[in-house]
Design an enzyme around this catalytic site. Structure first.
Site, PDB file in Angstrom:
ATOM      1  N   ARG A 121     -29.069 -12.218  17.083  1.00  0.00           N
ATOM      2  CA  ARG A 121     -28.941 -12.736  18.927  1.00  0.00           C
ATOM      3  C   ARG A 121     -27.851 -12.570  18.989  1.00  0.00           C
ATOM      4  NH1 ARG A 121     -33.481 -16.515  18.219  1.00  0.00           N
ATOM      5  NH2 ARG A 121     -33.907 -15.921  20.498  1.00  0.00           N
ATOM      6  N   ASP A 313     -41.934 -17.864  25.981  1.00  0.00           N
ATOM      7  CA  ASP A 313     -42.948 -18.370  24.714  1.00  0.00           C
ATOM      8  C   ASP A 313     -43.992 -18.196  24.643  1.00  0.00           C
ATOM      9  OD1 ASP A 313     -39.833 -18.544  23.835  1.00  0.00           O
ATOM     10  OD2 ASP A 313     -40.427 -20.897  24.008  1.00  0.00           O
TER      11      ASP A 313
HETATM   12  C1  S3P Z   1     -35.788 -22.806  24.565  1.00  0.00           C
HETATM   13  C2  S3P Z   1     -35.180 -22.262  25.232  1.00  0.00           C
HETATM   14  C3  S3P Z   1     -35.720 -20.530  25.860  1.00  0.00           C
HETATM   15  C4  S3P Z   1     -36.897 -20.256  24.591  1.00  0.00           C
HETATM   16  C5  S3P Z   1     -37.545 -21.550  23.580  1.00  0.00           C
HETATM   17  C6  S3P Z   1     -36.921 -22.853  23.223  1.00  0.00           C
HETATM   18  C7  S3P Z   1     -34.969 -24.377  24.959  1.00  0.00           C
HETATM   19  O1  S3P Z   1     -35.030 -19.462  24.977  1.00  0.00           O
HETATM   20  O2  S3P Z   1     -37.360 -19.466  24.520  1.00  0.00           O
HETATM   21  O3  S3P Z   1     -38.029 -21.309  22.604  1.00  0.00           O
HETATM   22  O4  S3P Z   1     -35.370 -25.382  24.390  1.00  0.00           O
HETATM   23  O5  S3P Z   1     -34.253 -24.407  25.119  1.00  0.00           O
HETATM   24  P1  S3P Z   1     -33.967 -19.316  26.503  1.00  0.00           P
HETATM   25  O6  S3P Z   1     -33.081 -20.288  26.485  1.00  0.00           O
HETATM   26  O7  S3P Z   1     -33.161 -17.838  25.380  1.00  0.00           O
HETATM   27  O8  S3P Z   1     -34.395 -18.563  27.395  1.00  0.00           O
END
Ligand code: S3P
Length: 426
Positions: A121, A313
């Site tokens: 990632r 999500d």
């Molecule tokens: C999250 C932010 C999102 C989300 C992840 C949880 C968080 O990711 O998809 O499941 O808790 O801040 P990104 O920050 O990569 O958009």
């Protein structure tokens, strides 16, 4: 291992969900660097949040677990200690990205990595702002975990986020806790604001106006007693299942309804879903309430820009609803799905096609025509929790029993999922 999911006639009953994953991560990290003993109720049972607790413990915070009740003995802003070994973030992007903001400011070196999926990632999105703050971090190939963080004093920055990401925003704000002066993050699109609310809960000075968030460095963080609301992203599987399985009525107690997340309810309602908020709880910065969902014909919808960012999500499970909807589902601006726990656009398309569903894949989204029929198939979670659960929901309306390869991936966010699904199907 595989899980077999039978089609069902109705889903009925009431469920209470484990605590929100996003909020649990933040409470665990902030309680660890606060002064005193925090009590966290209804903490997430998901493996990801327990990866965070494990990291905080390895950094010297005291963590006691009693089911979903977690006690954290915080060590204060400057009390973390060098861990004896590399930190293991498991499968959790939130853990490695948000915690790196804290690690960057420590007077010691830490290595943090995780499983095979996490190791693929992208981390450049946090490395860039942290480097601007003066951090020294080495990454595999300059952009992937594991990260070796050589902590040192940080400087406040004013950072326009190139990608809408709550994890990156949180990483910079957490680093800003340690910098002298005011650190500012500017969001292109407003993302979930759990960090801003949690930072305020623990005593930091944070302002947030129209996507411009500022934090005053070097606050005194104080221990708190906080209850984590149920996870709306976990509720999404039951909201969609309750909508598409006929004769269904599901009550979901105590779900988080933070407005940066409840865009999901608006999107479902706009297509004709029958979802009511029965009881709103008050008294905490994080809104929560009970939801009631009943079967309905969903019209379909077009998702783009800020709505896509807010629902990122939930897209796997919404794709299922899209295929049986009247007019189908169009998802745009969702390139971020390609760099989640798996390439979720590819995983959604592969499983839908195995079930006989037509889907037109784009680089940053997909289009699914409506009025389609799900056929029984052998499905795969691709090691991704949300893919496992989304296609379990699809299996409920398939022409026969379906199998899901590696169903245990669900435990990353929602270990109780299959058990609750069985209870609602009974
Ligand atoms: C999250 C932010 C999102 C989300 C992840 C949880 C968080 O990711 O998809 O499941 O808790 O801040 P990104 O920050 O990569 O958009």
């Amino acid at each position: 291992m595989t899980e077999t999911i039978q089609p069902v006639r109705a889903l009925r009953g009431a469920v209470k969900l484990p605590g929100d994953k996003s909020i649990s991560h933040r409470y665990a990290m902030l309680a660890s660097i606060a002064e005193g003993t925090s009590k966290l109720h209804n903490f997430s049972t998901g493996a990801d949040c327990h990866s965070t607790l494990g990291c905080m413990q390895a950094l010297g915070a005291g963590v006691e677990k009693n089911g979903t009740e977690i006690t954290v003995h915080g060590v204060g802003l400057d009390g973390l200690k060098a861990p004896a070994a590399a930190l293991d973030a498991g499968n959790s992007g939130s853990t490695i990205r948000m915690l790196s903001g804290i690690l960057a400011a420590q007077p010691f070196r830490t290595t943090i990595g995780g499983d095979e999926s996490l190791s693929r990632r992208p981390m450049a999105r946090i490395l860039t702002p942290l480097a601007q703050m003066g951090a020294h971090i080495e990454a595999r190939d300059g952009k992937f975990p594991p990260l070796t963080v050589d902590g040192r004093p940080l400087e406040a920055i004013d950072y326009p986020l190139p990608v809408a990401s709550a994890q990156v925003k949180s990483c910079v704000l957490f680093a800003g806790l340690y910098a002298g002066g005011v650190t500012t993050v500017r969001e292109p699109i407003v993302t979930r604001d759990h960090s801003e609310l949690a930072l305020q809960d623990f005593g930091a000075e944070v302002t947030s106006i129209k996507g411009v968030i500022s934090i005053q460095g070097r606050p005194r963080l104080m221990a708190r007693e906080l209850a984590v609301p149920g996870d709306l992203s976990s509720a999404a599987f039951f909201l969609v299942a309750g909508t598409l399985v006929p004769n269904s009525r599901i009550v979901i107690h105590g779900v988080g309804l933070n407005p940066t997340r409840s865009v999901l309810l608006d999107f479902l309602a706009a297509g004709g879903a029958r979802i009511r908020i029965a009881q709103l709880a008050e008294g905490s910065r994080e809104l929560s309430g009970d939801l009631i969902v009943e079967s309905a014909r969903w019209q379909g919808g077009v998702m783009e820009k800020s709505v896509t960012a807010a629902l990122i999500d939930e897209i796997p499970v919404l794709s299922i609803l899209g295929a049986v909807s009247e007019q189908g589902l169009i998802v745009r601006d969702a390139g971020e799905l390609r760099v989640k726990e798996t390439d979720r656009i590819a995983a959604i398309a592969e499983n839908l096609q195995r079930m006989g569903i037509t889907v037109h894949v784009k680089q940053d989204g997909f289009e699914i025509p409506g009025k389609q029929t799900f056929h029984a198939a052998a499905l795969d979670s691709f090691g991704d929790h949300r893919i496992a659960m989304a296609f379990s929901v699809a299996s409920l309306i398939a022409g026969g029993p379906c199998t899901i390869e590696d169903p245990g991936a669900a435990s990353i966010s929602f270990p109780e999922f299959y058990q609750l699904l069985r209870e609602l199907s009974a």
